[in-house]
Design a protein around this motif. Structure first.
Motif, short mmCIF file in Angstrom:
data_model
loop_
_atom_site.label_atom_id
_atom_site.label_comp_id
_atom_site.label_asym_id
_atom_site.label_seq_id
_atom_site.Cartn_x
_atom_site.Cartn_y
_atom_site.Cartn_z
N ALA A 340 44.82 -15.41 -9.45
CA ALA A 340 43.90 -15.03 -8.36
C ALA A 340 44.14 -13.61 -7.85
O ALA A 340 43.36 -13.13 -7.02
N ARG A 341 45.19 -12.95 -8.32
CA ARG A 341 45.54 -11.65 -7.74
C ARG A 341 44.42 -10.61 -7.86
O ARG A 341 44.11 -9.94 -6.86
N PRO A 342 43.79 -10.42 -9.02
CA PRO A 342 42.70 -9.42 -9.06
C PRO A 342 41.56 -9.77 -8.12
O PRO A 342 40.94 -8.86 -7.53
N TRP A 343 41.28 -11.04 -7.94
CA TRP A 343 40.21 -11.46 -7.04
C TRP A 343 40.58 -11.21 -5.59
O TRP A 343 39.76 -10.75 -4.79
N LEU A 344 41.83 -11.47 -5.26
CA LEU A 344 42.28 -11.27 -3.88
C LEU A 344 42.30 -9.78 -3.54
O LEU A 344 41.91 -9.38 -2.43
N GLU A 345 42.72 -8.95 -4.49
CA GLU A 345 42.73 -7.51 -4.25
C GLU A 345 41.31 -6.99 -4.01
O GLU A 345 41.08 -6.18 -3.09
N ALA A 346 40.36 -7.45 -4.82
CA ALA A 346 38.97 -7.00 -4.65
C ALA A 346 38.40 -7.50 -3.33
O ALA A 346 37.72 -6.74 -2.61
N LEU A 347 38.67 -8.76 -2.99
CA LEU A 347 38.17 -9.31 -1.74
C LEU A 347 38.76 -8.57 -0.55
O LEU A 347 38.03 -8.23 0.41
N ASP A 348 40.06 -8.31 -0.58
CA ASP A 348 40.70 -7.62 0.53
C ASP A 348 40.11 -6.23 0.74
O ASP A 348 39.92 -5.77 1.87
N ARG A 349 39.83 -5.54 -0.35
CA ARG A 349 39.28 -4.21 -0.19
C ARG A 349 37.91 -4.27 0.47
O ARG A 349 37.58 -3.46 1.35
N LEU A 350 37.07 -5.22 0.05
CA LEU A 350 35.74 -5.34 0.64
C LEU A 350 35.81 -5.76 2.11
O LEU A 350 35.02 -5.30 2.94
N LEU A 351 36.76 -6.62 2.44
CA LEU A 351 36.88 -7.09 3.82
C LEU A 351 37.47 -6.02 4.74
O LEU A 351 37.07 -5.92 5.91
N SER A 352 38.37 -5.22 4.23
CA SER A 352 39.10 -4.28 5.08
C SER A 352 38.48 -2.90 5.14
O SER A 352 38.86 -2.08 5.99
N ASP A 353 37.54 -2.61 4.23
CA ASP A 353 36.97 -1.27 4.15
C ASP A 353 35.45 -1.36 4.29
O ASP A 353 34.72 -1.44 3.29
N PRO A 354 34.93 -1.33 5.53
CA PRO A 354 33.48 -1.45 5.73
C PRO A 354 32.68 -0.37 5.01
O PRO A 354 31.58 -0.63 4.52
N ALA A 355 33.21 0.84 4.92
CA ALA A 355 32.49 1.91 4.24
C ALA A 355 32.32 1.58 2.76
O ALA A 355 31.24 1.79 2.17
N HIS A 356 33.37 1.07 2.14
CA HIS A 356 33.29 0.68 0.73
C HIS A 356 32.32 -0.48 0.54
O HIS A 356 31.54 -0.50 -0.42
N ARG A 357 32.37 -1.41 1.48
CA ARG A 357 31.47 -2.57 1.38
C ARG A 357 30.01 -2.13 1.49
O ARG A 357 29.15 -2.59 0.75
#
Length: 435
Positions: A340-357
């Motif tokens: 699950a690590r690649p999925w968690l890394e991608a999810l965390d980036r989208l959740l923590s970085d509104p500009a990226h999202r």
């Protein structure tokens, strides 16, 4: 043209990709002036409902009920006449009866057809005028991932007047495994994008059809790793009792009923996850979410890779390669342990970085809009109008009990026995047999 769709999955409701695209296709053909009929089961083990409740459901949608007997319900919805069979063991007989009255120019048969019931019935009722729709790769009667391989079924597919693939992945699979030539026609199933809400302002991390086939273990791992993040699960055809128990046990996962209108689900969604572990034929829900500016995390498998339209994120999974016999004629996947690590890394980036999202949501919307704009709603009509009937398949190639493998005969018997049981009195819930 007079067009009959003979499908071994529900006409309404439409919570799965295959039956949704079939329903919309028939509505589009009806709107172009063609006479369109559908034969389909009314209910079954995957979507138990009483007759009275289903009639109320149909009337609530605006369908006009023409007749109700102990064997079938005939109604009209958006220009299409549906013949919904109460007992699915009578599906083949209903195909013959409707075809005898309608004399269809073409009979469409989707691949989601356990036991080859509809393919066999259509081949007998309208020889030479069958068009096969390749939706779910595992339901094809050939190929390394086929649930129920059948030499007789493969011959019937090859004898069809035409075969339509709904994605490049399906077309390539047919050519490699058949080998069968097919026409690639992407279904135009996408409604007007949701407006009035920026998906990064609110919403949950959503999964539609959470089950083993679709990567439920990864969804649960994400929810467990981020207990303060709201997750949303929309069970449809695949979820087992054990799957539902696992979802209910997570306090940050909310379960909601499926809906014919996908906006009802996407309105509650901030990020869509599609961690499928089998070879997807396409990924309609991915495109629908992207149209609305919702970022999608998807596994890099089959047609799901195609549906992402070149937009990040495509993520690795360990694919399902083996199945075991199931209690309801649906094979049980042997699910490899997932990372699950690649999925968690991608999810965390989208959740923590509104500009990226927001940036990813914008790229997703533009890619999806461009894809949908490229679709031609009249492509299927032209395909049928230019198609030539095929020579009728020899009688020896028509599927009969003795032509089926022991595994397929057992699966068909189990499926019919389950469907024939009196349905409990519950409201319509689950979707179709498809992905």
């Amino acid at each position: 043209m007079r067009i009959l769709l003979a499908q071994n999955m529900f006409h309404l409701p439409t919570h799965g990709g295959a039956n949704k695209s079939n329903r919309i296709l028939m509505e589009q053909l009806a709107a172009r002036g063609h006479e369109c009929h559908v034969v389909a089961p009314l209910s079954g083990a995957l979507r138990p409902t009483s007759l009275d409740r289903h009639l109320s459901y149909l009337e609530g949608l605006g369908a006009r009920v023409h007749s109700v007997t102990g064997e079938s319900v005939t109604y009209e919805y958006r220009g299409v006449v549906a013949h919904a069979v109460v007992n699915p063991s009578r599906l083949a007989r209903e195909v013959g009866a409707v075809a005898g009255t309608l004399d269809p120019s073409w009979t469409l048969v989707p691949s989601d057809d356990p036991g080859l019931i509809m393919l066999g019935a259509a081949s007998r009722a309208t020889p030479g005028r069958v068009v096969y729709l390749a939706h779910t790769l595992q339901q094809l009667p050939f190929g390394p991932g086929a649930f129920y391989p059948s030499a007789a079924g493969t011959r019937l597919v090859k004898a069809a007047a035409g075969v339509v693939a709904v994605s490049r992945a399906a077309r390539d699979h047919l050519l490699k495994q058949g080998p069968i030539e097919s026409e690639l026609i992407y279904p135009q199933v996408y409604g007007a994008p949701l407006t009035g809400r920026d998906p990064d302002d609110e919403g949950a991390v959503t999964m539609v059809n959470p089950c083993a086939y679709k990567g439920l273990p990864l969804f649960l791992a994400l929810a467990d790793a981020r207990p303060d993040t709201p997750f949303l699960a929309v069970p449809t055809w695949g979820a087992t009792g054990a799957d539902l128990d696992a979802l209910h046990s997570r306090p940050n996962i909310r379960l909601v009923e499926p809906a014919d209108d996908i906006d009802a689900i996407l309105a509650m969604t901030k990020i869509l996850v599609m961690p499928s572990l089998w070879d997807e034929t396409f990924g309609y829900t991915a495109v629908e979410a992207m149209l609305r500016g919702i970022p999608v995390l998807a596994s890099d498998v089959g047609g799901l890779s195609e549906a992402k339209l070149g937009v990040p994120y495509l993520l690795p999974v360990r694919r399902i390669t083996a199945y075991e016999a199931g209690a309801h004629a649906r094979p049980v996947p042997v699910v490899p342990v997932q990372d699950a690590r690649p999925w968690l890394e991608a999810l965390d980036r989208l959740l923590s970085d509104p500009a990226h999202r927001r940036e990813l949501g914008g790229r997703s919307r533009e890619a999806a809009k461009s894809f949908v704009a490229s679709l031609d709603e009249g492509a299927f009509e032209r395909y049928l109008s230019e198609l030539t009937p095929a020579p009728a398949a020899p009688a020896a190639d028509r599927p009969r009990a003795k032509a089926l493998t022991p595994e397929r005969r057992a699966a068909l018997a189990a499926l019919l026995a389950v469907h024939a049981a009196p349905p409990p009195t519950t409201a319509p819930e689950q979707g179709d047999h498809s992905s």
